[in-house]
Write an enzyme that holds these catalytic residues in place. Structure first.
Site, PDB file in Angstrom:
ATOM      1  N   HIS A 124       0.867  -1.173   0.000  1.00  0.00           N
ATOM      2  CA  HIS A 124       0.000   0.000   0.000  1.00  0.00           C
ATOM      3  C   HIS A 124       0.904   1.222   0.000  1.00  0.00           C
ATOM      4  O   HIS A 124       1.714   1.402   0.909  1.00  0.00           O
ATOM      5  CB  HIS A 124      -0.925   0.024   1.223  1.00  0.00           C
ATOM      6  CG  HIS A 124      -1.910   1.146   1.164  1.00  0.00           C
ATOM      7  ND1 HIS A 124      -3.151   1.003   0.595  1.00  0.00           N
ATOM      8  CD2 HIS A 124      -1.818   2.443   1.556  1.00  0.00           C
ATOM      9  CE1 HIS A 124      -3.795   2.159   0.663  1.00  0.00           C
ATOM     10  NE2 HIS A 124      -3.000   3.045   1.242  1.00  0.00           N
ATOM     11  N   CYS A 125       0.775   2.048  -1.009  1.00  0.00           N
ATOM     12  CA  CYS A 125       1.685   3.188  -1.180  1.00  0.00           C
ATOM     13  C   CYS A 125       1.049   4.467  -0.650  1.00  0.00           C
ATOM     14  O   CYS A 125       0.006   4.891  -1.152  1.00  0.00           O
ATOM     15  CB  CYS A 125       2.024   3.351  -2.659  1.00  0.00           C
ATOM     16  SG  CYS A 125       3.111   4.749  -2.974  1.00  0.00           S
ATOM     17  N   PRO A 126       1.665   5.110   0.336  1.00  0.00           N
ATOM     18  CA  PRO A 126       1.111   6.372   0.844  1.00  0.00           C
ATOM     19  C   PRO A 126       1.256   7.531  -0.149  1.00  0.00           C
ATOM     20  O   PRO A 126       0.513   8.493  -0.080  1.00  0.00           O
ATOM     21  CB  PRO A 126       1.926   6.634   2.114  1.00  0.00           C
ATOM     22  CG  PRO A 126       3.180   5.855   1.937  1.00  0.00           C
ATOM     23  CD  PRO A 126       2.856   4.688   1.069  1.00  0.00           C
ATOM     24  N   GLU A 149      -1.701   6.976  -2.331  1.00  0.00           N
ATOM     25  CA  GLU A 149      -2.856   6.725  -1.472  1.00  0.00           C
ATOM     26  C   GLU A 149      -3.719   5.594  -2.027  1.00  0.00           C
ATOM     27  O   GLU A 149      -4.946   5.693  -2.103  1.00  0.00           O
ATOM     28  CB  GLU A 149      -3.678   8.006  -1.319  1.00  0.00           C
ATOM     29  CG  GLU A 149      -4.280   8.145   0.049  1.00  0.00           C
ATOM     30  CD  GLU A 149      -4.946   9.482   0.252  1.00  0.00           C
ATOM     31  OE1 GLU A 149      -6.058   9.459   0.774  1.00  0.00           O
ATOM     32  OE2 GLU A 149      -4.361  10.519  -0.104  1.00  0.00           O
ATOM     33  N   ASN A 150      -3.058   4.504  -2.419  1.00  0.00           N
ATOM     34  CA  ASN A 150      -3.739   3.350  -2.999  1.00  0.00           C
ATOM     35  C   ASN A 150      -2.824   2.142  -2.903  1.00  0.00           C
ATOM     36  O   ASN A 150      -1.625   2.274  -2.669  1.00  0.00           O
ATOM     37  CB  ASN A 150      -4.077   3.631  -4.471  1.00  0.00           C
ATOM     38  CG  ASN A 150      -5.110   2.686  -5.032  1.00  0.00           C
ATOM     39  OD1 ASN A 150      -5.716   1.902  -4.315  1.00  0.00           O
ATOM     40  ND2 ASN A 150      -5.319   2.764  -6.330  1.00  0.00           N
TER      41      ASN A 150
END
Length: 200
Positions: A63-65, A68-69
């Site tokens: 999950h990549c901040p 945001e997905n």
């Protein structure tokens, strides 16, 4: 963008295409076919539930901040493009900041250029971080593995019980071709059981 959310069985049955209706080979008893404890869908191989997105994601990477997905089977190639574009922009900013610097050994010069020097140092740090991220993702793609599988190899049942170190690795060229040029979802169970049954 949909990273490859696993759909509930009712929705899959209603909108089944010929590609999705491929028969999955029977699963040996030492490999657990899981039903997600959160969203109650049957998880295909390489899928994982993301606590932040509240969905199971096919070929879950992380999950990549920044975006945001989740990064999964459907958007992982675009994530590589995103990192590449970021790197190009940072290198361009590095060049602009470097060309604005002219060096003198005086306190007055340092006071007038402190903002430019700070910007340059921040750009260098961000460039190194993005470059390392891009290199690590390209390495993982060339091995046909994900960040989650790489970090949790010892906890994932289908990797723990495989005789091969990475049962999805099909060689660098085919891995890269399948990753960047394939437009459909992959039945990872077929690759896994085909490779696992090959004589060693």
């Amino acid at each position: 963008m949909d990273p490859g959310f696993v759909q509930p069985e009712e929705e899959v049955q209603a909108g089944k295409t010929e590609e999705q209706s491929m028969v999955t080979p029977p699963v040996p008893s030492n490999i657990k076919v899981r039903r997600c404890g959160y969203c109650m869908v049957k998880q295909p191989m390489r899928a994982k539930h993301c606590q932040l997105c509240q969905h199971c994601v096919r070929r879950y990477d992380h999950h990549c901040p920044w975006i945001e997905n989740c990064v999964g089977e459907k958007n992982h190639p675009l994530f590589i493009v995103y990192l590449s574009v970021q790197l190009v922009v940072l290198l361009w900013a590095w060049y602009i900041a470097w060309s604005g610097l002219y060096f003198e050994q005086s306190w007055d010069w340092l006071q007038h250029n402190i903002f430019l020097i700070t910007s340059f140092l921040l750009i260098v740090i961000f460039t190194i971080v993005v470059l390392l991220l891009l290199i690590s993702h390209l390495y993982l793609v060339s091995c046909n593995t994900t960040t989650w599988e790489f970090m949790s190899h010892h906890r994932i049942s289908y990797l723990k019980h495989s005789e091969l170190e990475n049962p999805f690795d099909q060689g660098v060229v085919l891995n890269l071709w399948r990753f960047f040029c394939s437009c459909h979802l992959t039945a990872w169970e077929k690759i896994y059981f085909h490779r696992d049954s090959e004589p060693v």
